[in-house]
Design a protein around this motif. Sequence first.
Motif, PDB file in Angstrom:
ATOM      1  N   SER A  28      48.437 -56.970  71.526  1.00 40.55           N
ATOM      2  CA  SER A  28      48.807 -55.573  71.783  1.00 40.55           C
ATOM      3  C   SER A  28      47.573 -54.756  72.156  1.00 40.55           C
ATOM      4  CB  SER A  28      49.473 -54.979  70.547  1.00 40.55           C
ATOM      5  OG  SER A  28      48.580 -54.978  69.453  1.00 40.55           O
ATOM      6  N   ARG A  68      51.538 -52.820  64.030  1.00 43.43           N
ATOM      7  CA  ARG A  68      50.354 -53.396  63.398  1.00 43.43           C
ATOM      8  C   ARG A  68      50.461 -53.191  61.890  1.00 43.43           C
ATOM      9  NH1 ARG A  68      47.424 -56.531  66.475  1.00 43.43           N
ATOM     10  NH2 ARG A  68      45.629 -56.016  65.242  1.00 43.43           N
ATOM     11  N   GLU A  85      51.918 -48.368  65.797  1.00 48.45           N
ATOM     12  CA  GLU A  85      52.486 -49.033  66.965  1.00 48.45           C
ATOM     13  C   GLU A  85      51.448 -49.159  68.067  1.00 48.45           C
ATOM     14  OE1 GLU A  85      57.209 -47.901  67.032  1.00 48.45           O
ATOM     15  OE2 GLU A  85      55.838 -46.712  68.224  1.00 48.45           O
ATOM     16  N   GLU A  86      51.457 -50.332  68.717  1.00 51.18           N
ATOM     17  CA  GLU A  86      50.619 -50.566  69.889  1.00 51.18           C
ATOM     18  C   GLU A  86      51.497 -51.171  70.969  1.00 51.18           C
ATOM     19  OE1 GLU A  86      47.219 -52.938  68.885  1.00 51.18           O
ATOM     20  OE2 GLU A  86      46.229 -51.268  67.865  1.00 51.18           O
ATOM     21  N   VAL A  87      51.118 -50.984  72.214  1.00 58.34           N
ATOM     22  CA  VAL A  87      51.888 -51.492  73.351  1.00 58.34           C
ATOM     23  C   VAL A  87      51.659 -52.993  73.476  1.00 58.34           C
ATOM     24  CG1 VAL A  87      52.250 -51.329  75.843  1.00 58.34           C
ATOM     25  CG2 VAL A  87      51.685 -49.284  74.519  1.00 58.34           C
ATOM     26  N   GLU A  88      52.749 -53.705  73.669  1.00 54.62           N
ATOM     27  CA  GLU A  88      52.675 -55.152  73.817  1.00 54.62           C
ATOM     28  C   GLU A  88      51.852 -55.498  75.061  1.00 54.62           C
ATOM     29  OE1 GLU A  88      56.115 -58.077  74.675  1.00 54.62           O
ATOM     30  OE2 GLU A  88      56.254 -57.399  72.595  1.00 54.62           O
ATOM     31  N   ALA A  89      50.877 -56.359  74.915  1.00 52.54           N
ATOM     32  CA  ALA A  89      49.902 -56.642  75.975  1.00 52.54           C
ATOM     33  C   ALA A  89      50.543 -57.253  77.220  1.00 52.54           C
ATOM     34  CB  ALA A  89      48.798 -57.548  75.448  1.00 52.54           C
ATOM     35  N   ARG A 105      59.545 -60.539  67.766  1.00 51.11           N
ATOM     36  CA  ARG A 105      58.575 -60.488  66.679  1.00 51.11           C
ATOM     37  C   ARG A 105      59.306 -60.456  65.344  1.00 51.11           C
ATOM     38  NH1 ARG A 105      53.818 -61.504  69.198  1.00 51.11           N
ATOM     39  NH2 ARG A 105      53.595 -60.182  70.989  1.00 51.11           N
ATOM     40  N   LYS A 154      47.787 -47.423  72.054  1.00 47.84           N
ATOM     41  CA  LYS A 154      48.495 -46.525  72.974  1.00 47.84           C
ATOM     42  C   LYS A 154      47.555 -45.706  73.846  1.00 47.84           C
ATOM     43  CE  LYS A 154      52.641 -45.802  70.198  1.00 47.84           C
ATOM     44  NZ  LYS A 154      53.395 -44.796  69.435  1.00 47.84           N
ATOM     45  N   VAL A 203      56.757 -52.412  72.043  1.00 40.60           N
ATOM     46  CA  VAL A 203      55.600 -52.189  71.188  1.00 40.60           C
ATOM     47  C   VAL A 203      55.589 -53.203  70.050  1.00 40.60           C
ATOM     48  CG1 VAL A 203      55.360 -49.722  71.668  1.00 40.60           C
ATOM     49  CG2 VAL A 203      56.840 -50.460  69.819  1.00 40.60           C
ATOM     50  N   LEU A 204      54.459 -53.295  69.438  1.00 37.00           N
ATOM     51  CA  LEU A 204      54.238 -54.130  68.260  1.00 37.00           C
ATOM     52  C   LEU A 204      53.816 -53.223  67.123  1.00 37.00           C
ATOM     53  CD1 LEU A 204      51.987 -57.176  69.083  1.00 37.00           C
ATOM     54  CD2 LEU A 204      53.883 -57.153  67.529  1.00 37.00           C
TER      55      LEU A 204
END
Length: 174
Positions: free
Chosen positions: A46, A77, A82-86, A128, A49, A74-75
């Motif tokens: 990820s 953590r 939340e982080e954007v899925e890579a 996930r 943002k 998103v994932l």
Amino acid sequence: MGRAERTEWAVEVATAIRLASTDVDERAARRLRRAERLLRREIGPSVPKARAAALLGVSVTALQRWIAAGRLPVLRRPGGREEVEAAALLELVAEVRRLREEGALSRGVVAAALRRLGERGLPNPTLRPNVRPDELRQAFRDSSAADRLREADALSGAATALARRGARRRGRAA
């Protein structure tokens, strides 16, 4: 250079490689795809943002709207951030760059890129285990039968790949 800067740099390079791989012969394209896979290890699963928004050339608020609409996976953590899925971000950044190179749009480039990707069934959210049950129920209600079949296919492919990998490991250990 911190993790966030390295991640942003790696996404930029991976995007450039992805775009270049469409302009070369198959042998060179295979080599470029391998280089992209190596960079994806550096990126990780990820991207924060703020970095994702900078790569797309939009504000974090705009990015959060796309996430809230379910257009960008998103994932979560540890700690709930939340982080954007890579993988999805790489697809989107590459499509945004293509549209900008074409020069047809000056506004709404991310929306147009998401529409183009949507026509191809992308971005694919990665399944996930850290999704809350209420989110899973809502995702089920919001999905069509065809969406659920694609998800089942992805799960089947993942299970097959894991079984194959386990069989190879057992073969080496024996």
